[in-house]
Design a protein around this motif. Structure first.
Motif, PDB file in Angstrom:
ATOM      1  N   TYR A  17      38.910  41.243  44.991  1.00  0.00           N
ATOM      2  CA  TYR A  17      39.316  41.937  43.763  1.00  0.00           C
ATOM      3  C   TYR A  17      39.649  43.368  44.154  1.00  0.00           C
ATOM      4  O   TYR A  17      38.791  44.104  44.625  1.00  0.00           O
ATOM      5  N   GLY A  19      41.995  46.743  42.745  1.00  0.00           N
ATOM      6  CA  GLY A  19      42.873  47.367  41.771  1.00  0.00           C
ATOM      7  C   GLY A  19      42.135  47.704  40.492  1.00  0.00           C
ATOM      8  O   GLY A  19      41.003  47.284  40.279  1.00  0.00           O
ATOM      9  N   ASN A  21      44.029  47.782  37.319  1.00  0.00           N
ATOM     10  CA  ASN A  21      44.704  47.197  36.168  1.00  0.00           C
ATOM     11  C   ASN A  21      43.917  45.961  35.720  1.00  0.00           C
ATOM     12  O   ASN A  21      43.292  45.284  36.533  1.00  0.00           O
ATOM     13  N   GLU A  23      44.645  42.866  35.005  1.00  0.00           N
ATOM     14  CA  GLU A  23      44.903  41.612  35.721  1.00  0.00           C
ATOM     15  C   GLU A  23      44.362  41.654  37.148  1.00  0.00           C
ATOM     16  O   GLU A  23      43.979  40.632  37.712  1.00  0.00           O
ATOM     17  N   GLU A  24      44.311  42.850  37.754  1.00  0.00           N
ATOM     18  CA  GLU A  24      43.776  42.986  39.113  1.00  0.00           C
ATOM     19  C   GLU A  24      42.254  42.824  39.139  1.00  0.00           C
ATOM     20  O   GLU A  24      41.690  42.409  40.146  1.00  0.00           O
ATOM     21  N   LYS A  25      41.612  43.171  38.038  1.00  0.00           N
ATOM     22  CA  LYS A  25      40.151  43.044  37.958  1.00  0.00           C
ATOM     23  C   LYS A  25      39.715  41.602  37.720  1.00  0.00           C
ATOM     24  O   LYS A  25      38.570  41.254  37.952  1.00  0.00           O
ATOM     25  N   LYS A  27      41.655  38.709  38.799  1.00  0.00           N
ATOM     26  CA  LYS A  27      42.210  37.739  39.735  1.00  0.00           C
ATOM     27  C   LYS A  27      42.176  38.313  41.155  1.00  0.00           C
ATOM     28  O   LYS A  27      42.636  39.428  41.395  1.00  0.00           O
ATOM     29  N   GLN A  28      41.640  37.531  42.093  1.00  0.00           N
ATOM     30  CA  GLN A  28      41.612  37.984  43.482  1.00  0.00           C
ATOM     31  C   GLN A  28      43.036  38.093  44.035  1.00  0.00           C
ATOM     32  O   GLN A  28      43.926  37.334  43.653  1.00  0.00           O
ATOM     33  N   GLN A  29      43.204  39.041  44.949  1.00  0.00           N
ATOM     34  CA  GLN A  29      44.489  39.258  45.593  1.00  0.00           C
ATOM     35  C   GLN A  29      44.327  39.162  47.106  1.00  0.00           C
ATOM     36  O   GLN A  29      43.239  39.369  47.644  1.00  0.00           O
ATOM     37  N   LYS A 101      48.153  45.567  51.150  1.00  0.00           N
ATOM     38  CA  LYS A 101      48.044  44.867  49.875  1.00  0.00           C
ATOM     39  C   LYS A 101      49.447  44.331  49.570  1.00  0.00           C
ATOM     40  O   LYS A 101      50.295  45.041  49.036  1.00  0.00           O
ATOM     41  N   ALA A 104      52.149  44.677  46.177  1.00  0.00           N
ATOM     42  CA  ALA A 104      51.622  45.706  45.285  1.00  0.00           C
ATOM     43  C   ALA A 104      52.746  46.440  44.550  1.00  0.00           C
ATOM     44  O   ALA A 104      52.552  46.915  43.432  1.00  0.00           O
TER      45      ALA A 104
END
Length: 120
Positions: A17, A19, A21, A23-25, A27-29, A101, A104
């Motif tokens: 996790y 970011g 924003n 959606e970043e909190k 969903k893992q990236q 990242k 991004a």
């Protein structure tokens, strides 16, 4: 005379996790981690003794655990944390960490940040 041994861990691909924003909190990236660690070459070279070499597998496992279990608002914090893990071994004299990242930015392959540390 030998100088420093240089370990490079290249393109370690993990998910976390990252970011601030919404959606970043949620969903893992993907992140891509590159690490360089230097230590005196005299350790481990003369006797072919595992106990006298810096164990990159141990360091990598610590990085994987920290990244995959963590939640980070800033790329800077993630990079600083990974760099700290790389400098914990007493033989480390230099370390550099770059984390990408991917996706991004809309028109860029990735955004990356690098930090380095050198023993005084």
């Amino acid at each position: 005379m030998l100088s420093n041994a240089i370990i490079n861990i290249t393109n370690l691909r993990l998910r976390t996790y990252i970011g601030f924003n919404p959606e970043e909190k949620e969903k893992q990236q993907d992140v891509i981690i590159n690490i360089e660690i230097q230590y005196p070459a005299s350790h481990g070279f003369s006797e072919d003794d595992v106990d006298k070499a810096l164990n990159y597998k141990t360091i990598t496992k610590q990085v994987i655990k920290h990244v995959e279990e963590g939640k980070f608002l800033l790329l800077e914090k993630l990079v600083a944390d990974v760099l700290e893990i790389c400098t914990l071994h007493p033989w480390t004299v230099y370390a550099k960490v770059t984390i990408d990242k991917p996706h991004a930015l809309r028109f860029a392959d990735s955004v990356s940040l690098s930090l380095e540390w050198k023993k005084d």
